[in-house]
Design an enzyme around this catalytic site. Structure first.
Site, PDB file in Angstrom:
ATOM      1  N   ASP A  36      -6.507 -29.384 -21.082  1.00 49.65           N
ATOM      2  CA  ASP A  36      -7.343 -29.558 -19.895  1.00 49.65           C
ATOM      3  C   ASP A  36      -7.915 -30.972 -19.813  1.00 49.65           C
ATOM      4  OD1 ASP A  36      -6.735 -26.932 -19.347  1.00 49.65           O
ATOM      5  OD2 ASP A  36      -8.722 -26.152 -19.872  1.00 49.65           O
TER       6      ASP A  36
ATOM      7  N   GLY B 182      -0.106 -24.742  -9.304  1.00 47.06           N
ATOM      8  CA  GLY B 182      -0.288 -23.375  -8.850  1.00 47.06           C
ATOM      9  C   GLY B 182      -0.255 -22.429 -10.017  1.00 47.06           C
TER      10      GLY B 182
ATOM     11  N   HIS C  35       0.656 -30.537 -17.515  1.00 46.35           N
ATOM     12  CA  HIS C  35      -0.323 -29.542 -17.951  1.00 46.35           C
ATOM     13  C   HIS C  35       0.372 -28.231 -18.318  1.00 46.35           C
ATOM     14  CE1 HIS C  35      -3.819 -26.730 -17.246  1.00 46.35           C
ATOM     15  NE2 HIS C  35      -4.318 -27.588 -18.112  1.00 46.35           N
ATOM     16  N   ASP C  36       1.328 -27.801 -17.482  1.00 40.45           N
ATOM     17  CA  ASP C  36       2.104 -26.587 -17.788  1.00 40.45           C
ATOM     18  C   ASP C  36       2.821 -26.733 -19.130  1.00 40.45           C
ATOM     19  OD1 ASP C  36       1.325 -25.521 -15.377  1.00 40.45           O
ATOM     20  OD2 ASP C  36       3.259 -25.822 -14.376  1.00 40.45           O
TER      21      ASP C  36
ATOM     22  N   PHE D 174      -1.915 -15.685  -9.942  1.00 39.58           N
ATOM     23  CA  PHE D 174      -2.750 -15.426  -8.770  1.00 39.58           C
ATOM     24  C   PHE D 174      -1.971 -15.555  -7.463  1.00 39.58           C
ATOM     25  CE2 PHE D 174      -5.576 -17.074 -12.097  1.00 39.58           C
ATOM     26  CZ  PHE D 174      -6.358 -15.952 -12.263  1.00 39.58           C
TER      27      PHE D 174
ATOM     28  N   PRO E 121       1.408 -18.528 -10.847  1.00 41.89           N
ATOM     29  CA  PRO E 121       2.058 -17.290 -10.428  1.00 41.89           C
ATOM     30  C   PRO E 121       1.173 -16.071 -10.665  1.00 41.89           C
ATOM     31  CG  PRO E 121       3.151 -18.246 -12.359  1.00 41.89           C
ATOM     32  CD  PRO E 121       2.087 -19.195 -11.919  1.00 41.89           C
TER      33      PRO E 121
END
Length: 189
Positions: free
Chosen positions: A125, A88, A110-111, A92, A90
């Site tokens: 990515d 997710g 990935h974070d 958006f 934050p």
């Protein structure tokens, strides 16, 4: 015609001078207020344009974090990465709880990659895409059902496309937090 006494004339001249001074001050104040309003408006437009550039790929369209003087950023001393938020953003207000632990694991990796100073968005990515596609391959091996694999691949494609097209700002924000540039102070995010 009545003549004014010297003290009355002096008082009248002082009052007139005060009125003129007040009018000049009012004009100066209005002029300064107008300039301040214009400056604040230009600053807001600049802020919005910079946010749009970050969102759409940075100044060069490549979404790269660079120091303004051309030097290579280095890790910020004492920086503690924020806890991963799963799948997710934050930014958006989106949080996808898909219920697939391996998918959440890919999102968390990935974070952390985005928050690794000097790591390119493209590398993060690509690692994310590999992690996601491995999930679908594992589903194929485990279940052997084509319809489950197609659903998995559709989910993976949606997540990856979201990261490619909307991930620049989160990447740049993470790099700004994790990195420091010589001769620059950290700016508010």
């Amino acid at each position: 015609m009545a003549l004014l006494s010297r003290p009355a004339l002096t008082l009248l001249l002082l009052l007139m001078a005060a009125v003129v001074r007040c009018q000049e001050q009012a004009q100066t104040t209005d002029w300064r207020a107008t300039l301040k309003t214009i400056r604040n408006g230009v600053h807001k437009i600049d802020t919005y344009l910079n946010a749009a550039l970050d969102l759409l790929g940075g100044e060069d369209g490549l979404c790269q974090y660079k120091c303004s003087d051309g030097s290579k950023p280095f890790p910020r001393y004492g920086y503690k990465p924020s806890p991963p938020n799963g799948c997710g953003s934050p930014l958006f207000g989106v949080h996808l709880n898909i219920g697939i632990p391996s998918l959440t694991k890919c999102c968390n990796q990935h974070d952390r990659c985005y928050e690794t100073c000097g790591k390119s968005k493209n590398d993060c990515d690509e690692e994310f895409q590999y992690c996601l596609s491995k999930i679908c391959r594992d589903v194929q091996k485990t279940l052997g059902l084509t319809q489950h694999v197609q659903a998995c691949e559709t989910t993976v494609e949606l997540l990856f496309d979201s990261v490619i097209h909307l991930g620049c700002k989160p990447y740049l924000d993470s790099q700004r937090a994790a990195c420091r540039c010589h001769y620059e102070e950290k700016t508010d995010l």
